[in-house]
Write a protein that holds these residues in place. Structure first.
Motif, PDB file in Angstrom:
ATOM      1  N   LEU A 178      -2.929  -1.674 -10.739  1.00  0.00           N
ATOM      2  CA  LEU A 178      -2.567  -2.363  -9.499  1.00  0.00           C
ATOM      3  C   LEU A 178      -3.441  -1.925  -8.331  1.00  0.00           C
ATOM      4  CD1 LEU A 178       1.337  -2.150  -9.674  1.00  0.00           C
ATOM      5  CD2 LEU A 178      -0.044  -4.210  -9.940  1.00  0.00           C
ATOM      6  N   GLY A 179      -4.126  -0.774  -8.497  1.00  0.00           N
ATOM      7  CA  GLY A 179      -4.935  -0.258  -7.397  1.00  0.00           C
ATOM      8  C   GLY A 179      -6.260  -0.957  -7.213  1.00  0.00           C
ATOM      9  N   ALA A 180      -6.701  -1.748  -8.191  1.00  0.00           N
ATOM     10  CA  ALA A 180      -7.975  -2.475  -8.092  1.00  0.00           C
ATOM     11  C   ALA A 180      -7.701  -3.963  -8.009  1.00  0.00           C
ATOM     12  CB  ALA A 180      -8.855  -2.166  -9.299  1.00  0.00           C
ATOM     13  N   SER A 181      -8.436  -4.675  -7.173  1.00  0.00           N
ATOM     14  CA  SER A 181      -8.140  -6.087  -6.909  1.00  0.00           C
ATOM     15  C   SER A 181      -8.296  -6.949  -8.157  1.00  0.00           C
ATOM     16  CB  SER A 181      -9.044  -6.616  -5.787  1.00  0.00           C
ATOM     17  OG  SER A 181     -10.411  -6.484  -6.149  1.00  0.00           O
ATOM     18  N   GLU A 182      -9.293  -6.676  -8.996  1.00  0.00           N
ATOM     19  CA  GLU A 182      -9.549  -7.527 -10.159  1.00  0.00           C
ATOM     20  C   GLU A 182      -8.383  -7.490 -11.144  1.00  0.00           C
ATOM     21  OE1 GLU A 182     -12.820  -7.995 -13.782  1.00  0.00           O
ATOM     22  OE2 GLU A 182     -13.279  -6.734 -12.044  1.00  0.00           O
TER      23      GLU A 182
ATOM     24  N   PRO B 232     -13.380   7.747 -22.175  1.00  0.00           N
ATOM     25  CA  PRO B 232     -14.276   7.054 -21.234  1.00  0.00           C
ATOM     26  C   PRO B 232     -13.893   5.595 -21.032  1.00  0.00           C
ATOM     27  CG  PRO B 232     -15.424   7.582 -23.292  1.00  0.00           C
ATOM     28  CD  PRO B 232     -14.121   8.304 -23.318  1.00  0.00           C
ATOM     29  N   GLY B 233     -13.281   4.980 -22.043  1.00  0.00           N
ATOM     30  CA  GLY B 233     -12.832   3.595 -21.887  1.00  0.00           C
ATOM     31  C   GLY B 233     -11.748   3.468 -20.837  1.00  0.00           C
ATOM     32  N   ILE B 234     -10.751   4.365 -20.878  1.00  0.00           N
ATOM     33  CA  ILE B 234      -9.670   4.334 -19.881  1.00  0.00           C
ATOM     34  C   ILE B 234     -10.227   4.660 -18.497  1.00  0.00           C
ATOM     35  CG2 ILE B 234      -7.501   5.397 -19.171  1.00  0.00           C
ATOM     36  CD1 ILE B 234      -6.874   5.897 -22.110  1.00  0.00           C
ATOM     37  N   SER B 235     -11.058   5.697 -18.409  1.00  0.00           N
ATOM     38  CA  SER B 235     -11.635   6.074 -17.115  1.00  0.00           C
ATOM     39  C   SER B 235     -12.464   4.943 -16.527  1.00  0.00           C
ATOM     40  CB  SER B 235     -12.506   7.326 -17.273  1.00  0.00           C
ATOM     41  OG  SER B 235     -11.745   8.434 -17.690  1.00  0.00           O
ATOM     42  N   ALA B 236     -13.250   4.279 -17.376  1.00  0.00           N
ATOM     43  CA  ALA B 236     -14.124   3.211 -16.889  1.00  0.00           C
ATOM     44  C   ALA B 236     -13.328   2.011 -16.393  1.00  0.00           C
ATOM     45  CB  ALA B 236     -15.077   2.785 -18.006  1.00  0.00           C
ATOM     46  N   LYS B 237     -12.273   1.626 -17.116  1.00  0.00           N
ATOM     47  CA  LYS B 237     -11.463   0.485 -16.680  1.00  0.00           C
ATOM     48  C   LYS B 237     -10.847   0.749 -15.317  1.00  0.00           C
ATOM     49  CE  LYS B 237     -11.903  -2.232 -20.287  1.00  0.00           C
ATOM     50  NZ  LYS B 237     -12.611  -3.523 -20.189  1.00  0.00           N
ATOM     51  N   ALA B 238     -10.362   1.983 -15.110  1.00  0.00           N
ATOM     52  CA  ALA B 238      -9.723   2.300 -13.839  1.00  0.00           C
ATOM     53  C   ALA B 238     -10.732   2.446 -12.710  1.00  0.00           C
ATOM     54  CB  ALA B 238      -8.905   3.585 -13.975  1.00  0.00           C
TER      55      ALA B 238
ATOM     56  N   HIS C 245       0.830  -1.203   0.000  1.00  0.00           N
ATOM     57  CA  HIS C 245       0.000   0.000   0.000  1.00  0.00           C
ATOM     58  C   HIS C 245       0.866   1.255   0.000  1.00  0.00           C
ATOM     59  CE1 HIS C 245      -3.001  -2.951   1.477  1.00  0.00           C
ATOM     60  NE2 HIS C 245      -3.901  -2.136   0.945  1.00  0.00           N
ATOM     61  N   TRP C 246       1.890   1.254   0.852  1.00  0.00           N
ATOM     62  CA  TRP C 246       2.743   2.449   0.944  1.00  0.00           C
ATOM     63  C   TRP C 246       3.556   2.644  -0.337  1.00  0.00           C
ATOM     64  CZ3 TRP C 246       1.092   5.613   4.288  1.00  0.00           C
ATOM     65  CH2 TRP C 246       0.563   5.174   5.501  1.00  0.00           C
ATOM     66  N   MET C 247       3.987   1.565  -0.953  1.00  0.00           N
ATOM     67  CA  MET C 247       4.715   1.684  -2.221  1.00  0.00           C
ATOM     68  C   MET C 247       3.797   2.223  -3.320  1.00  0.00           C
ATOM     69  SD  MET C 247       7.927   0.921  -1.967  1.00  0.00           S
ATOM     70  CE  MET C 247       7.806   1.822  -0.407  1.00  0.00           C
ATOM     71  N   TYR C 248       2.531   1.798  -3.282  1.00  0.00           N
ATOM     72  CA  TYR C 248       1.576   2.302  -4.273  1.00  0.00           C
ATOM     73  C   TYR C 248       1.349   3.794  -4.071  1.00  0.00           C
ATOM     74  CZ  TYR C 248      -2.550   2.523  -7.267  1.00  0.00           C
ATOM     75  OH  TYR C 248      -3.437   2.857  -8.260  1.00  0.00           O
TER      76      TYR C 248
ATOM     77  N   PRO D   2      -5.339  -7.504  -2.665  1.00  0.00           N
ATOM     78  CA  PRO D   2      -5.854  -6.260  -2.086  1.00  0.00           C
ATOM     79  C   PRO D   2      -6.205  -5.228  -3.151  1.00  0.00           C
ATOM     80  CG  PRO D   2      -3.466  -6.300  -1.927  1.00  0.00           C
ATOM     81  CD  PRO D   2      -3.880  -7.645  -2.472  1.00  0.00           C
ATOM     82  N   SER D   3      -7.153  -4.350  -2.813  1.00  0.00           N
ATOM     83  CA  SER D   3      -7.449  -3.184  -3.641  1.00  0.00           C
ATOM     84  C   SER D   3      -6.654  -2.024  -3.046  1.00  0.00           C
ATOM     85  CB  SER D   3      -8.941  -2.872  -3.642  1.00  0.00           C
ATOM     86  OG  SER D   3      -9.675  -3.910  -4.242  1.00  0.00           O
ATOM     87  N   LEU D   4      -5.444  -1.819  -3.547  1.00  0.00           N
ATOM     88  CA  LEU D   4      -4.500  -0.915  -2.890  1.00  0.00           C
ATOM     89  C   LEU D   4      -5.049   0.500  -2.770  1.00  0.00           C
ATOM     90  CD1 LEU D   4      -1.200  -2.157  -4.590  1.00  0.00           C
ATOM     91  CD2 LEU D   4      -2.112  -2.786  -2.354  1.00  0.00           C
ATOM     92  N   LEU D   5      -5.527   1.057  -3.866  1.00  0.00           N
ATOM     93  CA  LEU D   5      -6.012   2.441  -3.826  1.00  0.00           C
ATOM     94  C   LEU D   5      -7.286   2.546  -3.007  1.00  0.00           C
ATOM     95  CD1 LEU D   5      -5.692   5.354  -4.735  1.00  0.00           C
ATOM     96  CD2 LEU D   5      -6.986   4.794  -6.792  1.00  0.00           C
ATOM     97  N   PHE D   6      -8.182   1.585  -3.156  1.00  0.00           N
ATOM     98  CA  PHE D   6      -9.442   1.609  -2.399  1.00  0.00           C
ATOM     99  C   PHE D   6      -9.150   1.505  -0.899  1.00  0.00           C
ATOM    100  CE2 PHE D   6     -10.647   0.718  -6.634  1.00  0.00           C
ATOM    101  CZ  PHE D   6     -11.973   1.059  -6.788  1.00  0.00           C
ATOM    102  N   ASP D   7      -8.184   0.655  -0.524  1.00  0.00           N
ATOM    103  CA  ASP D   7      -7.817   0.527   0.892  1.00  0.00           C
ATOM    104  C   ASP D   7      -7.236   1.831   1.431  1.00  0.00           C
ATOM    105  OD1 ASP D   7      -8.650  -2.075   0.807  1.00  0.00           O
ATOM    106  OD2 ASP D   7      -6.633  -2.948   0.695  1.00  0.00           O
TER     107      ASP D   7
END
Length: 510
Positions: free
Chosen positions: A370-374, A173-179, A11-14, A388-393
């Motif tokens: 890397l910020g989303a678990s999927e 919108p494709g890039i925004s939606a995926k992230a 998490h801290w590295m992210y 883990p969902s790094l950014l969400f956490d």
């Protein structure tokens, strides 16, 4: 939601990676290297294995390529079609009739903005700018429109309104939606509404601020404009930021830029007489086909059933129509025998342009995935439930310090988007704004799709080419023969007011 989230070294590295990328953007440098380095550090911290950390660099870019390849494909096919139309000179014939309507400055201003917007929706602003500046801008200047105001109209309509929504091609919108983990079609709809609000406010303010500079029509205006030449500014900004501005500007310009009616006539006479009928045909058929595509994209959203077709499938229809039109136009120009090779060349050139324009986004998007678990599970090869969902956490752990006021969060994401746009790209920050939208949505009482659209507005209006001198705005200034720094001064206040208005309305309406 529980804010007692256990944060690990990953998490801290992210978080360190996100900060380093933002700082790099602020200094107008390319963020590719920080993204790759941060991906390695997160992979190392999560797995504890240096070899797995090295492998995560490749895996992250590969996952990003899989997620975003549809974007590269539609850009390639649309560029291939544009190259085929250029060979026939059909692109010039599409816009030439509007020259006759440019009788005075205000009408020319409206026509420049409207036509730039329409062409940019389908071909992106980068190829649209040379066409509009070559065919329509000279006629507008002769009608009394100041060159700097014409350049501002082109930038707002193309680099701003059309690119920030990217409603037809669907890259942004494709890039925004995926992230964000949201529906691209919903983000596209909301981005379209916000882009129109921002653009209309900016266009009205530019007109009001500069209406006294409009002059009566005279051919002398065009003669003075032809003597102008702004040199050195492209070279000065060429290596700043993420976007490859010199390559894009040179790659989309014409070998001979027509200015006067005589220039246009000579350009069209270069088409063999037998092929000119095909030039006229494709100048009519191409816009009709894409108008039909827009209708088919909008009807399902209005409740009109179209069988298995849904509004979100518009990008595939755009790409398929572009490929068929390209083949037909190439056949008309080259004949059956040469058409086979020429069509392949157009597709290859399209992919070259797509990767020049968007290739560096892949490692950047790979890091933010890397910020989303999927997507992180796909990168590390594990199970989404165990990853883990790094950014969400990180957001959940800090939610006690995040104001729950939707207006505050919305303007905060707008500012983050604008900061990411400082690098002059506009697209490299979308993985970050999308990921932040997905994480902040649940804790801020505002829909993640709305936040993603707001962040997209900030990133693209800033870096895509209206507020930053080292963005592709320099191509607009170069073709219009005005100073890019002066053009930024003309655009800054109207665009900022437009962005503030659209963000406030987004919170109220959505």
């Amino acid at each position: 939601m529980d804010s007692n989230v256990t944060l690990t070294a990953a998490h801290w590295m992210y978080l360190l990676g996100v900060i380093s990328i933002i700082v790099t953007m602020v200094f107008r440098a390319n963020v590719l290297v920080p993204s790759i380095a941060a991906t390695f550090l997160v992979g190392l911290a999560w797995t504890g294995n240096p070899l797995a950390g090295v492998g995560s660099i490749y895996s992250a870019s590969l996952v990003a390529a899989k997620e975003l390849f549809n974007i590269f494909l539609v850009i390639a096919l649309m560029t291939a079609l544009l190259n085929a139309l250029k060979a026939l000179k059909s692109d010039i014939l599409m816009v030439r009739p509007f020259r006759l309507l440019m009788k005075n400055g205000p009408v020319s201003y409206l026509l420049l903005a409207a036509i730039t917007y329409f062409i940019s929706l389908f071909f992106w602003p980068t190829p649209a700018v040379p066409l509009v500046c070559a065919v329509l801008l000279p006629a507008a200047i002769a009608a009394g429109l100041p060159p700097i105001v014409g350049a501002a109209a082109i930038a707002v309509a193309g680099q701003g309104m059309a690119l920030s929504s990217d409603y037809v091609i669907g890259v942004a919108p494709g890039i925004s939606a995926k992230a964000a983990g949201a529906a691209a079609a919903v983000i596209a709809d909301r981005a379209l509404a916000l882009s129109l609000i921002t653009g209309l406010v900016a266009l009205v303010l530019i007109f009001l601020f500069h209406r006294r500079k409009f002059q009566p029509a005279s051919p002398l205006h065009l003669e003075r404009w032809q003597e102008l030449a702004v040199k050195g500014e492209l070279a000065a900004h060429e290596h700043e930021g993420t976007a490859h501005k010199a390559e894009i500007a040179q790659g989309t310009s014409r070998e001979h830029q027509p200015v006067t009616s005589q220039d246009l006539k000579r350009e069209l006479q270069s088409v063999p007489a037998d092929d000119f009928k095909w030039s006229k045909l494709f100048a009519i058929v191409t816009p009709l086909v894409f108008l039909t595509v827009i209708v088919l994209m909008v009807l399902p959203k209005l409740g009109v059933p179209l069988g298995d077709f849904k509004g979100g499938a518009g990008a595939s229809l755009v790409g398929g129509a572009a490929a068929l039109l390209m083949i037909c136009a190439t056949y008309a120009m080259k004949g059956a025998r040469q058409m086979l090779e020429a069509s392949a060349d157009h597709i290859t050139e399209g992919f070259v342009f797509a990767f020049r324009a968007m290739g560096s986004v892949l490692p950047i998007a790979g890091f933010f995935f890397l910020g989303a678990s999927e997507t992180a599970a796909a990168i590390f090869g594990g199970d989404a439930g165990q990853t883990p969902s790094l950014l969400f956490d990180l957001v959940r752990s800090a939610q006690d310090w995040i104001p729950h006021n939707p207006l505050f969060v919305a303007f905060g994401l707008l500012i983050v988007g604008m900061v990411t746009g400082i690098d002059g790209s506009g697209f490299s920050g979308l993985p970050l704004t999308g990921a932040l939208a997905g994480a902040l949505g649940p804790v801020s009482n505002i829909d993640a799709t709305t936040l993603a659209a707001i962040g997209q507005m900030g990133a693209i209006w800033t870096g895509g080419g209206t507020l930053i001198a080292w963005s592709s705005l320099i191509a607009v200034a170069g073709f219009a023969r005005v100073s890019v720094t002066e053009l930024v001064r003309v655009l800054a206040l109207p665009v900022l007011i437009g962005l503030a208005a659209s963000t406030a309305l987004a919170v109220a309406l959505f």
